[in-house]
Every structure is written in C-alpha cells, then in structure tokens.
Write an enzyme that holds these catalytic residues in place. Structure first.
Site, PDB file in Angstrom:
ATOM      1  N   ASN A 141       0.899  -1.243  -0.111  1.00  0.00           N
ATOM      2  CA  ASN A 141      -0.140   0.152   0.040  1.00  0.00           C
ATOM      3  C   ASN A 141       0.941   1.415  -0.038  1.00  0.00           C
ATOM      4  OD1 ASN A 141      -2.198  -1.767   0.055  1.00  0.00           O
ATOM      5  ND2 ASN A 141      -2.544  -1.608   2.278  1.00  0.00           N
TER       6      ASN A 141
ATOM      7  N   CYS B 160      16.315  28.199 -11.423  1.00  0.00           N
ATOM      8  CA  CYS B 160      16.277  28.855 -12.642  1.00  0.00           C
ATOM      9  C   CYS B 160      16.204  30.567 -12.346  1.00  0.00           C
ATOM     10  CB  CYS B 160      14.986  28.399 -13.191  1.00  0.00           C
ATOM     11  SG  CYS B 160      14.864  26.916 -13.905  1.00  0.00           S
TER      12      CYS B 160
ATOM     13  N   HIS C  30       6.428  -0.595  -2.071  1.00  0.00           N
ATOM     14  CA  HIS C  30       5.801   0.249  -3.420  1.00  0.00           C
ATOM     15  C   HIS C  30       5.867   1.717  -3.192  1.00  0.00           C
ATOM     16  CE1 HIS C  30       3.450  -3.493  -5.084  1.00  0.00           C
ATOM     17  NE2 HIS C  30       4.787  -3.629  -5.214  1.00  0.00           N
TER      18      HIS C  30
ATOM     19  N   SER D 285      -8.570 -12.891   2.984  1.00  0.00           N
ATOM     20  CA  SER D 285      -9.083 -11.831   2.149  1.00  0.00           C
ATOM     21  C   SER D 285     -10.253 -12.132   1.719  1.00  0.00           C
ATOM     22  CB  SER D 285      -8.114 -11.894   0.922  1.00  0.00           C
ATOM     23  OG  SER D 285      -8.568 -10.715  -0.267  1.00  0.00           O
TER      24      SER D 285
ATOM     25  N   CYS E  60     -11.384  -8.438   5.713  1.00  0.00           N
ATOM     26  CA  CYS E  60     -10.248  -8.457   6.546  1.00  0.00           C
ATOM     27  C   CYS E  60     -10.460  -8.075   8.046  1.00  0.00           C
ATOM     28  CB  CYS E  60      -8.921  -7.741   5.912  1.00  0.00           C
ATOM     29  SG  CYS E  60      -8.636  -8.029   4.250  1.00  0.00           S
TER      30      CYS E  60
END
Length: 490
Positions: free
Chosen positions: A250, A308, A269, A416, A433
C-alpha cells in the site's frame, strides 16, 4: 542449471537454495545478497510478462487446436513434476530433455504453459527455464495446518511473524483497491477511456507526460487520518513482540499512522509520505504537493524554480537577465516563486525548465527499494516462523513472490475476501479482513481495540468450503450472523 535461449544449459541458482546469510545480518549493511536480488528482478519481469506475450501471439491464430503432442493426462503431468523435484533441475534437463528427447513445448504443456505455434522457439526455451525454476520453488501445503483453531494456535505461539498486506486492509476506510471488478481503480480508469489503466503508473509514461498521472491523482490521494482494525491488528502483533516485519504494497502510509515502527515496516511500493523531483532529486514532504494533486495540476520543483530564477544567464524570450537568488534554497512561498521584476515570459520559461515532482511511490518499470531485498533475503528469510498475507491478490511481482522465497516449512495463512488459485496457502480465511482478524483475536483471547470495532462483537459463522476445486478443503468462509439468524458475508 537452466536453459539459455540458444538451447545450451546455463547454471542457475534459486535464491531459496543460496547459503544462509546468518541470523545476525545488519539489514542496513552493504553486504547483501546482490545475486539473489538481481536474479529475482530478472526472473520476475519475465514471469510477469509470460501471459501477455502468449496472448499477443495467440491473437494471430484464433481457434488454433492444441497439438496432440502437448496433451497430457493429469496423472502423467503430475508424475513429471514429481520427477523434477526428485531429480533437481540439472538432472531433469539432462535425463528428460537431452537424453529423453522430450521437446520444450511438450515439457511446458505438462506445467500448464502452451505458447502458440508462432511463438519463437528460442523464447520457448527461455520460458521453460523460468517455469522449471518456478516449479522447483513451488511450495506444498503443510497438512497439519488445516483448521481455524490451528491458525489461532499459531498466532499465540509464533514469535517472528511476517505480515504481507495489500489494498484490502484499507478498503473499509473508503480507499479503493486497484483490481476489484467494477469498484477497483483500474475499472474506474477504463471508464475514462484508458486502453491500459496500468499505464497511469508506468514510469516511462510519467516521464513522457506527467499530466496523465496528475489527472487521476486525486482518486488515489490518501486523505483519511484513520486506520482500519486490520492495521490495529498488525500494531497489536508489534505490541506483543511478535511482528518481525510488515511488508506492505500500500502507498497510503496508514501503517505509520497506526504506529508500526519504521524498523518493522517495508513499504514495498513506496508511499505518499514524500515526493521528489525527477530532475534534481529535491525531496519534500508529500503533503507539499497535495494541493496540485487535488487540482489535477502537475507540481513543479521549488528548488528548480529557485535555481532557474537565480541563474545569471539571459532569458532568450525577453533578452533580460534573471535576478540572482541564494543558491540551492527554495523560495519562501510556493505562491511567490519569482522576483517582483520577473516577466510572465520568464516565469513561463522557468516553469518549463523546472523538474516535475513525483510522489515517492514505485511505478511500473522502477526497481523496488533496496531495503526490500536486504531485509527479506538478508534477514527475515532465516528468522520468520509464520507468514500472514492479508488483503492482497498477490498479482504484482516481485512482492507476490515473497511466498516462494521463504522456507517451505514456515506456515502460510491467507486472509481476504476472495481466494487465490495460483498459490497454495495452508489455510485461507475468506471474508472482510477486519471481521476475520477481530474474530481471530477474540478466539486468541486478545484485546483488539479500535473505534470501528463494536463493543458487542457480532457472532461470526465459520464454514469450511468443500468441493471448491484444488485446495478448497483448506478454505473457510467467515460470515456475520444477522438478527434473523442468516449468515452475511463478513
């Protein structure tokens, strides 16, 4: 040994067969299983694309019949798989393919893989190497772990538990998962006309056109300050000194909100906790770019904008020199990125030159963080005594392959709403869950407290699913018993 594309045999080493690295490895050290990680990444990429490759070739030959040579009786195919396990990959290749003369395609068919006739033969040989390697790692269920009571006993007695989590542990908070039919994020993106919703999270697509990601960013942005009862369950394992590691797929960062310690958490992730510039790597708290994400506007890097504006070169659009600023410091306000005498043209050019801010979530095409492999292969694999997978379909490699890299004698439990058919867990607990973990804690005598858990727990009916195909006897359905006495799926 494996098979190379040109037909020769190449030595391979399954990570599960590597020498143990010891129980006291410093997971932050530089000496890790680099070969394990590299093999895993390469193998995962090939496995992940096998189905897509076959589908793309199959489209060219609709209605093609299966060659007679590739038809196997189930008992014969099973015997060939046993022979592979008995001989090992090297001897199996030598006796069955080299000496026995079995073709690559016939061998693949025994393992349920049938490349179409147009599939290149060299690629077939490479695919066979992966399939044999995968079968060698395939884990068989532990027959003694077969009831809910056994699962509860494992919770009470095991002390080094890996918890692998996915989007299903957050859906009770209103956060959509990715793959559910109809309600998942991918299904919603398809309705917007995207031919391949996964492209939204492809790093090459992001680099080419970040507006695609930013156009849907608000739909995946974590806005809740709550965590679910399942998050609380993982925190309870930590409190009882039973949590070895929580590997989460997640990106909502709710594990941190629930109190999971950083040294117990691997965000496979990434997460929205931080964001970085793709050009200069300047990192900021993720909340810094939330306003742009909510508006669907591409966020640009403040540091790049500042640099910049401070560069003393002439702006080709205006002929004026940019006003110098203190080097490497972002502007004091995001609303005032340019000096008072900057023209609109200067601001526009600076904006175009500035790097794009990207949330530090792992896109398709990006490597997982080093901590993932270091932790799993260099530490946890040798310590774990129980694996619990919660709320994940286990469809995304390499996280989905954690299962095959753990010792086969370590019990594996799955929780699940829907079952999985490509992995053999010892027990599958099917239902919400939250409801499942609350019931497990009740049976274990644990006090799991959370604002979403009623003081008077509902009665849960648990039934074993018989006759549901391979592995069905180890599946248990959790249902909330309503006032009328009828079960309602948890």
């Amino acid at each position: 040994m494996g098979l190379s594309p040109d037909g020769s045999r190449l030595p391979t080493a399954s990570p599960s067969q590597q020498p143990p690295t010891g129980n006291d490895v410093d997971i932050s050290g530089t000496e890790s299983s680099a070969s394990d990680s590299e093999l895993w990444e390469n193998e995962s990429l090939l496995e992940e694309n096998l189905e897509l490759m076959f589908q793309s070739v199959a489209e060219d030959e609709p209605g093609a019949e299966i060659p007679e040579d590739e038809v196997w009786a189930p008992e014969d195919a099973e015997e060939l798989k046993k022979r592979l396990k008995r001989l090992g990959e090297e001897r199996f290749v030598e006796e069955v393919l080299v000496q026995g003369g079995m073709s690559d395609r016939r061998c693949l068919a025994a393992f349920g893989v049938r490349p179409p006739a147009a599939f290149p033969e060299q690629a077939v040989r490479a695919v066979l190497a992966v399939v044999l390697e995968r079968e060698m790692r395939r884990r068989k269920r532990l027959p003694e772990i077969d009831t809910v009571e056994k699962v509860v006993e494992l919770l009470k007695t095991r002390e080094r538990i890996i918890v692998l989590t996915g989007a299903g542990i957050s859906t009770s908070l209103g956060i959509p998962d990715f793959r559910s039919k109809g309600s998942g994020l991918y299904a919603r993106l398809e309705s917007l006309g995207l031919s391949d919703p996964q492209e939204v999270f492809d790093i090459d697509v992001f680099n080419d056109d970040p507006t695609i990601f930013y156009s849907i960013a608000k739909d995946i942005l974590p806005t809740t300050q709550r965590f679910s009862p399942t998050h609380a369950f993982i925190a309870l394992l930590q409190q009882k000194n039973k949590l070895l590691t929580n590997y989460t797929q997640n990106i909502d960062n709710l594990e941190t909100l629930a109190g999971i310690s950083p040294d117990k958490l691997i965000q496979c992730h990434g997460s929205f906790a931080t964001a970085s510039c793709v050009k200069c790597n300047y990192q900021v708290p993720g909340t810094t770019i939330f306003p742009e994400m909510q508006r669907g506007v591409v966020a640009r890097c403040d540091r790049c904008l500042s640099l910049c504006a401070s560069t003393p070169t002439t702006n080709p659009l205006t002929g004026k020199k940019r006003k110098r600023r203190i080097k490497n410091t972002p502007p004091a306000s995001r609303k005032k990125k340019f000096s008072e005498d900057s023209s609109a043209e200067e601001e526009e050019m600076n904006y175009r030159e500035a790097g794009v801010m990207k949330p530090d979530i792992t896109f398709f095409g990006q490597m997982l963080p080093d901590t993932f492999h270091k932790r799993l292969l260099g530490n946890d694999r040798d310590k774990v005594d129980l694996l619990i997978c919660i709320g994940t379909s286990l469809k995304v490699a390499p996280v989905s392959e954690i299962i095959g890299y753990l010792p086969p004698d370590v019990p594996q439990i799955y929780i699940s709403k829907t079952p999985v058919n490509h992995i053999e867990f010892d027990v599958e607990l099917l239902g919400s869950c939250d409801e499942v973990v609350v019931e497990l804690c009740r049976r274990a005598g644990w006090d799991l407290t959370h604002e979403m858990i009623p003081k008077e727990l509902p009665e849960i009916k648990i039934s074993r699913l018989e006759g549901t195909g391979k592995g069905g006897e180890n599946r248990f359905l959790f249902e909330v018993v309503t006032k009328e006495g009828e079960g309602e799926k948890a």
